[in-house]
Design a protein around this motif. Structure first.
Motif, PDB file in Angstrom:
ATOM      1  N   ALA A 145       6.472  -0.653   2.178  1.00  0.00           N
ATOM      2  CA  ALA A 145       7.723  -1.405   2.163  1.00  0.00           C
ATOM      3  C   ALA A 145       8.814  -0.649   1.398  1.00  0.00           C
ATOM      4  CB  ALA A 145       7.494  -2.780   1.541  1.00  0.00           C
ATOM      5  N   MET A 225       9.127  -9.422   3.021  1.00  0.00           N
ATOM      6  CA  MET A 225       9.238  -8.991   4.412  1.00  0.00           C
ATOM      7  C   MET A 225       9.043 -10.185   5.338  1.00  0.00           C
ATOM      8  SD  MET A 225       7.183  -5.355   4.423  1.00  0.00           S
ATOM      9  CE  MET A 225       8.060  -4.690   5.829  1.00  0.00           C
ATOM     10  N   GLY A 256       5.912  -6.223  10.187  1.00  0.00           N
ATOM     11  CA  GLY A 256       6.751  -6.658   9.079  1.00  0.00           C
ATOM     12  C   GLY A 256       8.126  -6.041   9.181  1.00  0.00           C
ATOM     13  N   LYS A 258      11.527  -5.377   6.839  1.00  0.00           N
ATOM     14  CA  LYS A 258      11.959  -5.365   5.444  1.00  0.00           C
ATOM     15  C   LYS A 258      13.321  -6.029   5.260  1.00  0.00           C
ATOM     16  CE  LYS A 258      13.007  -2.184   1.635  1.00  0.00           C
ATOM     17  NZ  LYS A 258      12.894  -0.799   1.153  1.00  0.00           N
TER      18      LYS A 258
END
Length: 266
Positions: A145, A225, A256, A258
Motif C-alpha cells: 500500500a 484501502m 484494493g 489506495k
C-alpha cells in the motif's frame, strides 16, 4: 514483526532449490493458453482502473515474481514493469525465461515485507501465490500500500492452500482432491515438490490457519484501502488439471484501491 531468521532461511533454501522445477511450471504456462488467459485478466483490471492511459505509462510492481510469469506477460503487453523476489535463483530463472523482454523489466532482489522503493511509486501492485508463504503478511500489505500512488490498484491472487493442516473438513477435501487427480488422470501439481518440506513451512506461516480472503479484506480496509474479493476468479484462470488438483482450495483475487489518507502508510 516476525524476526524468526530460521523460518526465513528455511524458506529461502526451499525456494532456491525449487526454482528450476517451478520455472518449468511457468514455462508450460507461458507456452500455452495460460499466457493469454492471465494476460486478459491482468489487462482488464489494470487498464479499466487507468482509463485513457497507455500501458507504457503505467508502472506495475510484480511482488514475488518467482520465475517471472506475471512480469513477462505484463512487459509483453507494454507495461512498465518492476519485478522483485527474495530469492536470487528465482530471479535468475525469471531473467532467462523473459528472453528479449528481460531488458524491459527491472528485476530486483528484495523482501516483499521490506520494499526498497519510495512511497507512491507504482500505479499497480500485482502478486500471485505469495502471501500464504509470508511470515508477516500484514506487514507486506502495508508495504504494498505504501508504494502505491493514491488511487493505485492492488491485485493479489492466492488461495487457502494449507488450511487442511488445521481443519478436519479441509483435510478430507484435500484428500479427495488427491484421489481425483488419480481417478481423472490429471497431471499431479505436487510432482517434483517436496510436500513434507512445504507443509513444514506452511505450519509456520500464519495465514495457513486463517480463512481468506476475509482476512485480507479486513487488513486492506484497516490500511485505508477500498477492498473487494472475487472468489470465482479460478474459473477464468485455472486449467482443467488445476481445477482437479485444487478443487478444495479455489484461487481468489483480492483487489484494493489506495485512498489518499495522510500518514496511514508510514
Amino acid at each position: 514483526m516476525n524476526t524468526d531468521t530460521g523460518y526465513a532461511q528455511e524458506n529461502i533454501a526451499y525456494w532456491t532449490n525449487r526454482a528450476p522445477g517451478y520455472s518449468e511450471v511457468n514455462k508450460e504456462e507461458l507456452a500455452g493458453e495460460q499466457r493469454r488467459v492471465w494476460g486478459l485478466v491482468l489487462a482488464e483490471n489494470i487498464l479499466k482502473h487507468c482509463p485513457g492511459r497507455k500501458p507504457e505509462d503505467i508502472k506495475v510492481l510484480d511482488v514475488g515474481t518467482g520465475p517471472g510469469f506475471f512480469a513477462i506477460i505484463l512487459a509483453e503487453m507494454g507495461f512498465s514493469v518492476t519485478a522483485v523476489d527474495y530469492t536470487a535463483r528465482m530471479l535468475a530463472e525469471a531473467r532467462y525465461n523473459a528472453g528479449f523482454l528481460a531488458r524491459k523489466i527491472q528485476f530486483r532482489e528484495m523482501n516483499a515485507e521490506r520494499l526498497d522503493f519510495e512511497g507512491e511509486t507504482f500505479d499497480a501492485v500485482v502478486s500471485r501465490n505469495l502471501t500464504w508463504n509470508l511470515p508477516n503478511p500484514e506487514t507486506a500489505y502495508g508495504e504494498w500500500a505504501r508504494v502505491l500512488k493514491p488511487g493505485g490498484l492492488l491485485l493479489n491472487f492466492d488461495a487457502n492452500w494449507y488450511r487442511y493442516l488445521y481443519d478436519g473438513e479441509a483435510r478430507d477435501a484435500h484428500d479427495r482432491d488427491r484421489k481425483n487427480v488419480a481417478d481423472f488422470g490429471a497431471a499431479d501439481d505436487t510432482a517434483g515438490t517436496d510436500v513434507d518440506a512445504m507443509e513444514a513451512i506452511a505450519r509456520q506461516a500464519p495465514l495457513s490457519a486463517l480463512r481468506r480472503p476475509g482476512w485480507d479484506m479486513e487488513v486492506l480496509e484497516r490500511l485505508g484501502m477500498d477492498a473487494d474479493a472475487d472468489s470465482q476468479i479460478w474459473r477464468r484462470v485455472w486449467t482443467r488439471d488445476e481445477w482437479i488438483n485444487n478443487a478444495s482450495t479455489p484461487m481468489f483475487l483480492v483487489r484494493g484501491v489506495k485512498f489518499a489518507q495522510e500518514g496511514i502508510y508510514s
